[in-house]
Design a protein around this motif. Structure first.
Motif, short mmCIF file in Angstrom:
data_model
loop_
_atom_site.label_atom_id
_atom_site.label_comp_id
_atom_site.label_asym_id
_atom_site.label_seq_id
_atom_site.Cartn_x
_atom_site.Cartn_y
_atom_site.Cartn_z
N PHE A 108 0.86 -1.32 -0.06
CA PHE A 108 0.02 -0.06 -0.12
C PHE A 108 0.87 1.29 -0.10
CE2 PHE A 108 -3.55 -2.97 1.35
CZ PHE A 108 -4.38 -2.66 0.38
N ALA A 109 2.09 1.12 0.72
CA ALA A 109 2.78 2.34 0.52
C ALA A 109 3.16 2.76 -0.96
CB ALA A 109 4.22 2.28 1.43
N VAL A 110 3.59 1.61 -1.73
CA VAL A 110 3.79 1.83 -3.13
C VAL A 110 2.85 2.35 -4.07
CG1 VAL A 110 4.67 0.58 -5.30
CG2 VAL A 110 5.79 0.08 -3.11
N VAL A 111 1.56 1.83 -3.81
CA VAL A 111 0.47 2.19 -4.30
C VAL A 111 0.18 3.69 -4.20
CG1 VAL A 111 -2.10 1.79 -4.42
CG2 VAL A 111 -0.55 0.01 -4.50
N VAL A 112 0.04 4.04 -2.77
CA VAL A 112 -0.17 5.42 -2.44
C VAL A 112 0.77 6.36 -3.09
CG1 VAL A 112 -0.23 6.82 -0.26
CG2 VAL A 112 -1.67 4.75 -0.33
N THR A 113 2.09 5.85 -2.72
CA THR A 113 3.09 6.88 -3.49
C THR A 113 2.89 7.04 -4.91
OG1 THR A 113 4.67 6.10 -1.90
CG2 THR A 113 5.65 6.96 -3.93
N VAL A 114 2.77 6.21 -5.78
CA VAL A 114 2.65 6.22 -7.27
C VAL A 114 1.17 7.11 -7.37
CG1 VAL A 114 1.91 5.16 -9.37
CG2 VAL A 114 3.58 4.11 -8.03
N ASN A 115 0.26 6.87 -6.72
CA ASN A 115 -0.95 7.61 -7.04
C ASN A 115 -0.68 9.15 -6.52
OD1 ASN A 115 -2.69 5.69 -7.59
ND2 ASN A 115 -3.42 5.14 -5.62
N LEU A 116 0.18 9.56 -5.66
CA LEU A 116 0.30 10.79 -5.27
C LEU A 116 1.32 11.59 -6.40
CD1 LEU A 116 1.00 10.67 -1.45
CD2 LEU A 116 -1.01 11.66 -2.49
N VAL A 117 2.25 10.69 -6.68
CA VAL A 117 3.07 11.27 -7.97
C VAL A 117 2.31 11.51 -9.15
CG1 VAL A 117 5.18 10.69 -9.45
CG2 VAL A 117 5.38 10.16 -7.06
N MET A 118 1.49 10.60 -9.37
CA MET A 118 0.71 10.72 -11.00
C MET A 118 -0.32 12.03 -10.67
SD MET A 118 1.82 8.79 -12.94
CE MET A 118 2.15 7.18 -13.47
N ALA A 119 -0.93 12.07 -9.21
CA ALA A 119 -1.65 13.16 -9.23
C ALA A 119 -1.05 14.67 -9.30
CB ALA A 119 -2.31 13.10 -7.94
N ARG A 120 0.12 14.59 -8.86
CA ARG A 120 1.00 15.82 -8.87
C ARG A 120 1.31 15.94 -10.28
NH1 ARG A 120 3.95 19.12 -10.18
NH2 ARG A 120 5.66 20.16 -9.29
N TYR A 121 1.63 15.10 -11.11
CA TYR A 121 1.85 15.48 -12.70
C TYR A 121 0.80 15.89 -13.21
CZ TYR A 121 6.67 13.77 -12.35
OH TYR A 121 7.88 13.51 -12.04
N ALA A 122 -0.42 15.11 -12.89
CA ALA A 122 -1.64 15.40 -13.59
C ALA A 122 -2.15 16.79 -13.27
CB ALA A 122 -2.84 14.34 -13.00
N SER A 123 -2.03 17.25 -12.10
CA SER A 123 -2.42 18.61 -11.99
C SER A 123 -1.66 19.68 -12.15
CB SER A 123 -2.83 18.69 -10.32
OG SER A 123 -1.74 18.47 -9.66
N ALA A 124 -0.29 19.55 -12.66
CA ALA A 124 0.60 20.50 -12.91
C ALA A 124 1.01 20.46 -14.34
CB ALA A 124 2.10 20.25 -12.06
N GLU B 170 -4.86 30.63 -24.52
CA GLU B 170 -5.38 30.47 -23.37
C GLU B 170 -4.52 29.73 -22.36
OE1 GLU B 170 -8.28 27.75 -25.03
OE2 GLU B 170 -9.59 29.18 -25.53
N HIS B 171 -4.58 30.32 -20.99
CA HIS B 171 -3.69 29.51 -20.21
C HIS B 171 -4.25 27.93 -20.15
CE1 HIS B 171 -1.75 28.69 -16.34
NE2 HIS B 171 -0.75 29.44 -16.74
N PRO B 172 -3.44 26.85 -19.91
CA PRO B 172 -3.97 25.68 -19.86
C PRO B 172 -4.93 25.19 -18.64
CG PRO B 172 -2.03 25.36 -20.54
CD PRO B 172 -2.07 26.99 -20.19
N LEU B 173 -4.49 26.02 -17.44
CA LEU B 173 -5.20 25.60 -16.26
C LEU B 173 -6.13 26.66 -15.84
CD1 LEU B 173 -2.51 23.92 -14.25
CD2 LEU B 173 -4.37 22.99 -15.69
N GLY B 174 -6.29 27.77 -16.75
CA GLY B 174 -7.23 29.06 -16.59
C GLY B 174 -6.75 29.72 -15.62
N ARG B 175 -5.43 29.70 -15.20
CA ARG B 175 -5.05 30.57 -14.17
C ARG B 175 -4.79 32.26 -14.46
NH1 ARG B 175 -0.26 26.28 -12.06
NH2 ARG B 175 -2.08 24.87 -11.04
N ALA B 176 -4.68 32.39 -15.85
CA ALA B 176 -4.53 33.66 -16.31
C ALA B 176 -5.72 34.07 -17.44
CB ALA B 176 -3.39 33.79 -17.04
N PRO B 177 -5.89 35.08 -17.62
CA PRO B 177 -7.14 35.41 -18.43
C PRO B 177 -6.47 35.24 -19.89
CG PRO B 177 -6.31 37.45 -17.64
CD PRO B 177 -5.72 36.37 -16.88
N GLU B 178 -7.62 35.01 -20.85
CA GLU B 178 -7.50 34.60 -22.39
C GLU B 178 -6.75 36.00 -22.71
OE1 GLU B 178 -10.47 34.44 -25.71
OE2 GLU B 178 -10.43 32.48 -24.58
N GLN B 179 -5.89 35.68 -23.73
CA GLN B 179 -5.30 36.69 -24.48
C GLN B 179 -5.55 36.78 -26.05
OE1 GLN B 179 -2.89 39.08 -22.92
NE2 GLN B 179 -3.54 38.06 -20.98
#
Length: 158
Positions: free
Chosen positions: A23-39, A106-115
């Motif tokens: 479960f440590a491996v599963v949780v670690t992989v999920n956290l890494v993938m979630a980090r990459y997916a949101s960034a 367009e900013h990919p994550l919508g953090r800045a207004p469209e130009q």
């Protein structure tokens, strides 16, 4: 002499170590993938998939017409003052002169207004945005028109 016939039994401690490790491996992989997916690039989502599916054949036909033009567009690049530069060529490989270009950034994550960007031709087939694009990663939707011919492409500027 050592006793080599000694049998080690599988205990609850062994099972607990295996489960915790798994479960440590599963949780670690999920956290890494979630980090990459949101960034990274957030992707494109349509408001209504049914309406998009009804327009799909029209989009394919438009893509066929655009491909038949044979126009080649360079990857968007930034110059030293953060203006976007594009190089266009026609089907024969010659610079595409006299085209009108606009783009929506367009900013990919919508953090800045469209130009909104407009372009001017600075050399044969070379177009530069009239204003700078703020630093960061941007999705570009570029519209090119020359006479009755149009081309819509997507690009990315970093």
């Amino acid at each position: 002499m050592r006793d080599t016939n000694r049998v080690r039994h599988f205990t609850g401690h062994h099972m607990a170590a295996i489960l915790i490790s798994f479960f440590a491996v599963v949780v670690t992989v999920n956290l890494v993938m979630a980090r990459y997916a949101s960034a990274t690039f957030g992707g494109t989502v349509v408001d209504n998939s049914y309406v998009a599916s009804q327009k799909f054949n029209g989009w394919l036909e438009k893509a066929r017409k655009e491909k038949a033009l044979g126009w080649a567009v360079s990857a968007p690049m930034r110059d030293e003052s953060s203006h976007i530069v594009l190089r266009l060529k026609d089907a024969s490989g010659e610079p595409l002169n006299g085209a009108g270009l606009t783009a929506r950034a367009e900013h990919p994550l919508g953090r800045a207004p469209e130009q909104a960007l407009r372009f001017i031709e600075t050399a044969p087939g070379t177009y530069r945005s009239t204003g700078p694009l703020p630093d960061g990663r941007w999705k570009l939707r570029i519209h090119i028109i020359r006479g009755a011919d149009t081309l819509d492409i997507a690009g990315e500027a970093s």
